[in-house]
Design a protein around this motif. Sequence first.
Motif, mmCIF file in Angstrom:
data_model
loop_
_atom_site.group_PDB
_atom_site.id
_atom_site.type_symbol
_atom_site.label_atom_id
_atom_site.label_comp_id
_atom_site.label_asym_id
_atom_site.label_seq_id
_atom_site.Cartn_x
_atom_site.Cartn_y
_atom_site.Cartn_z
ATOM 1 N N SER A 103 0.832 -1.194 0.000
ATOM 2 C CA SER A 103 0.000 0.000 0.000
ATOM 3 C C SER A 103 0.872 1.252 0.000
ATOM 4 O O SER A 103 2.063 1.214 0.330
ATOM 5 C CB SER A 103 -0.901 0.012 1.237
ATOM 6 N N ALA A 104 0.261 2.375 -0.348
ATOM 7 C CA ALA A 104 0.992 3.642 -0.398
ATOM 8 C C ALA A 104 1.505 4.010 0.996
ATOM 9 O O ALA A 104 2.606 4.538 1.144
ATOM 10 C CB ALA A 104 0.084 4.741 -0.945
ATOM 11 N N ARG A 105 0.703 3.717 2.029
ATOM 12 C CA ARG A 105 1.117 4.027 3.393
ATOM 13 C C ARG A 105 2.349 3.217 3.785
ATOM 14 O O ARG A 105 3.267 3.738 4.417
ATOM 15 C CB ARG A 105 -0.032 3.752 4.364
ATOM 16 N N THR A 106 2.381 1.959 3.417
ATOM 17 C CA THR A 106 3.521 1.109 3.744
ATOM 18 C C THR A 106 4.790 1.623 3.076
ATOM 19 O O THR A 106 5.856 1.668 3.699
ATOM 20 C CB THR A 106 3.253 -0.338 3.302
ATOM 21 N N VAL A 107 4.677 2.030 1.822
ATOM 22 C CA VAL A 107 5.829 2.546 1.084
ATOM 23 C C VAL A 107 6.325 3.839 1.723
ATOM 24 O O VAL A 107 7.524 4.024 1.965
ATOM 25 C CB VAL A 107 5.473 2.772 -0.401
ATOM 26 N N ARG A 108 5.396 4.745 2.050
ATOM 27 C CA ARG A 108 5.771 6.032 2.654
ATOM 28 C C ARG A 108 6.359 5.820 4.044
ATOM 29 O O ARG A 108 7.331 6.464 4.420
ATOM 30 C CB ARG A 108 4.557 6.950 2.730
ATOM 31 N N ASP A 109 5.771 4.895 4.802
ATOM 32 C CA ASP A 109 6.288 4.607 6.142
ATOM 33 C C ASP A 109 7.733 4.121 6.094
ATOM 34 O O ASP A 109 8.550 4.494 6.932
ATOM 35 C CB ASP A 109 5.414 3.572 6.851
ATOM 36 N N ALA A 110 8.052 3.294 5.117
ATOM 37 C CA ALA A 110 9.420 2.781 4.992
ATOM 38 C C ALA A 110 10.409 3.923 4.755
ATOM 39 O O ALA A 110 11.486 3.965 5.364
ATOM 40 C CB ALA A 110 9.504 1.759 3.868
ATOM 41 N N LYS A 111 10.036 4.869 3.881
ATOM 42 C CA LYS A 111 10.916 6.016 3.618
ATOM 43 C C LYS A 111 11.031 6.901 4.856
ATOM 44 O O LYS A 111 12.125 7.363 5.198
ATOM 45 C CB LYS A 111 10.380 6.829 2.435
ATOM 46 N N LEU A 112 9.903 7.131 5.521
ATOM 47 C CA LEU A 112 9.922 7.984 6.708
ATOM 48 C C LEU A 112 10.725 7.361 7.839
ATOM 49 O O LEU A 112 11.404 8.069 8.589
ATOM 50 C CB LEU A 112 8.489 8.281 7.184
ATOM 51 N N LYS A 113 10.670 6.037 7.967
ATOM 52 C CA LYS A 113 11.447 5.371 9.020
ATOM 53 C C LYS A 113 12.933 5.617 8.823
ATOM 54 O O LYS A 113 13.662 5.855 9.788
ATOM 55 C CB LYS A 113 11.144 3.873 9.040
ATOM 56 N N GLU A 114 13.399 5.566 7.571
ATOM 57 C CA GLU A 114 14.804 5.846 7.281
ATOM 58 C C GLU A 114 15.156 7.278 7.669
ATOM 59 O O GLU A 114 16.188 7.524 8.300
ATOM 60 C CB GLU A 114 15.095 5.630 5.799
ATOM 61 N N THR B 197 2.125 10.663 13.078
ATOM 62 C CA THR B 197 2.777 9.666 12.229
ATOM 63 C C THR B 197 4.198 9.411 12.709
ATOM 64 O O THR B 197 4.638 8.264 12.795
ATOM 65 C CB THR B 197 2.787 10.135 10.761
ATOM 66 N N VAL B 198 4.901 10.480 13.068
ATOM 67 C CA VAL B 198 6.260 10.333 13.596
ATOM 68 C C VAL B 198 6.213 9.534 14.899
ATOM 69 O O VAL B 198 7.030 8.638 15.116
ATOM 70 C CB VAL B 198 6.922 11.712 13.813
ATOM 71 N N GLU B 199 5.240 9.839 15.755
ATOM 72 C CA GLU B 199 5.102 9.109 17.020
ATOM 73 C C GLU B 199 4.864 7.619 16.771
ATOM 74 O O GLU B 199 5.484 6.764 17.400
ATOM 75 C CB GLU B 199 3.961 9.689 17.840
ATOM 76 N N ARG B 200 3.975 7.313 15.834
ATOM 77 C CA ARG B 200 3.642 5.922 15.532
ATOM 78 C C ARG B 200 4.863 5.174 14.986
ATOM 79 O O ARG B 200 5.173 4.051 15.422
ATOM 80 C CB ARG B 200 2.498 5.868 14.510
#
Length: 111
Positions: A41-52, A85-88
């Motif tokens: 999903s788009a959220r999963t892809v964005r989350d991966a980039k944000l985690k980095e 989102t950052v907190e999560r």
Amino acid sequence: MDEHRDRFAGVEPICRVLSAHDCKIAPATYYAHHKRQVTPSARTVRDAKLKEQINEVFEANYRVYGARKIWRELNRQGHTVARCTVERLMRELGITGAVRGRRVITTLPGG
């Protein structure tokens, strides 16, 4: 369903039988789920980039920044992201900011 599609001539008859037994699944739902398994999903892809990016900011600041400071730094760098989102994502990564100060207990509990 994948195992029984050939035997029942498609997904629609299987969905009808399941609906008769109070397990209502629309064929469109099955196809959407089946298609989605291939692409994240788009959220999963964005989350991966944000985690980095969160890890980079966290490490660059001596592992003391909390969610609020990381959120502000990401926004300063031009990455629009919500603080929740950052907190999560920080919870998922298992990182926390430094906690300053100590709680001083002046009385003995139950004494």
